[in-house]
Design an enzyme around this catalytic site. Sequence first.
Site, PDB file in Angstrom:
ATOM      1  N   CYS A   1      14.930 -61.366  61.810  1.00  0.00           N
ATOM      2  CA  CYS A   1      15.458 -60.397  61.563  1.00  0.00           C
ATOM      3  C   CYS A   1      16.699 -60.264  62.195  1.00  0.00           C
ATOM      4  O   CYS A   1      17.068 -60.721  63.422  1.00  0.00           O
ATOM      5  CB  CYS A   1      14.763 -58.915  61.755  1.00  0.00           C
ATOM      6  SG  CYS A   1      15.788 -57.513  61.193  1.00  0.00           S
TER       7      CYS A   1
ATOM      8  N   HIS B   1      10.730 -56.429  53.286  1.00  0.00           N
ATOM      9  CA  HIS B   1      11.229 -56.397  54.722  1.00  0.00           C
ATOM     10  C   HIS B   1      12.359 -55.555  54.744  1.00  0.00           C
ATOM     11  O   HIS B   1      12.533 -54.661  55.616  1.00  0.00           O
ATOM     12  CB  HIS B   1      11.862 -58.096  54.869  1.00  0.00           C
ATOM     13  CG  HIS B   1      12.565 -58.039  56.499  1.00  0.00           C
ATOM     14  ND1 HIS B   1      11.894 -58.556  57.293  1.00  0.00           N
ATOM     15  CD2 HIS B   1      13.659 -57.607  56.773  1.00  0.00           C
ATOM     16  CE1 HIS B   1      12.916 -58.555  58.354  1.00  0.00           C
ATOM     17  NE2 HIS B   1      13.900 -58.067  57.938  1.00  0.00           N
ATOM     18  N   GLU B   2      13.469 -55.753  53.678  1.00  0.00           N
ATOM     19  CA  GLU B   2      14.637 -54.704  53.800  1.00  0.00           C
ATOM     20  C   GLU B   2      14.243 -53.292  53.197  1.00  0.00           C
ATOM     21  O   GLU B   2      14.801 -52.484  53.920  1.00  0.00           O
ATOM     22  CB  GLU B   2      15.681 -55.132  52.713  1.00  0.00           C
ATOM     23  CG  GLU B   2      16.058 -56.599  52.801  1.00  0.00           C
ATOM     24  CD  GLU B   2      16.634 -56.883  54.111  1.00  0.00           C
ATOM     25  OE1 GLU B   2      16.954 -55.820  54.891  1.00  0.00           O
ATOM     26  OE2 GLU B   2      16.391 -57.964  54.671  1.00  0.00           O
TER      27      GLU B   2
ATOM     28  N   HIS C   1      13.347 -51.565  56.499  1.00  0.00           N
ATOM     29  CA  HIS C   1      14.605 -51.059  57.159  1.00  0.00           C
ATOM     30  C   HIS C   1      14.889 -49.561  56.703  1.00  0.00           C
ATOM     31  O   HIS C   1      15.289 -49.173  57.561  1.00  0.00           O
ATOM     32  CB  HIS C   1      15.636 -52.092  57.037  1.00  0.00           C
ATOM     33  CG  HIS C   1      15.857 -53.071  57.895  1.00  0.00           C
ATOM     34  ND1 HIS C   1      15.903 -53.015  59.169  1.00  0.00           N
ATOM     35  CD2 HIS C   1      15.625 -54.445  57.439  1.00  0.00           C
ATOM     36  CE1 HIS C   1      15.783 -54.186  59.828  1.00  0.00           C
ATOM     37  NE2 HIS C   1      15.485 -55.291  58.889  1.00  0.00           N
TER      38      HIS C   1
HETATM   39 ZN   LIG Z   1      15.564 -57.126  59.145  1.00  0.00          ZN
END
Ligand SMILES: [Zn+2]
Length: 142
Positions: free
Chosen positions: A87, A129-130, A133
């Site tokens: 990341c 993954h995003e 966030h």
């Molecule tokens: Zn990330």
Amino acid sequence: MIYPILLYKNNRNILRRKSINIKKKLNILELINNMFDTMYNYNGIGLSAPQIGININLFIISINKMVIINPIIIKFGKKKYYKKEGCLSLPNYYVNVLRYKSILIEFYNEKWEKKKIKIKNLSSRIFQHEYDHLKGKLIIDY
Ligand SMILES: [Zn+2]
């Protein structure tokens, strides 16, 4: 324009905050272009708005230059698999993360067209993954 990327060690509060939806018709094209410049500059394969300090539901994926606005995951596939992830907000940190191989998603693109598509493999992994966030979740939580 290249934005500085927020690091978890210095910007925990922003990276842990839940992002909010973007209002339709808001002009975010310049922001999106700058996010692409930033992602490529840091050799990333995905970048979310919270990582540049803006807590809105927006991220980009390098594969097919996807712009993802106000996303939702409609359906998860059956298969999951582990893969090491990094990341940009956690340099030199890699975690084996279990993710869905395929997902059905709904979002708006940069032209505010509503899309409903199935994605798989690396695109699916980057998306998840995003998407994390946007919820204030990071790979260290896995
Ligand atoms: Zn990330």
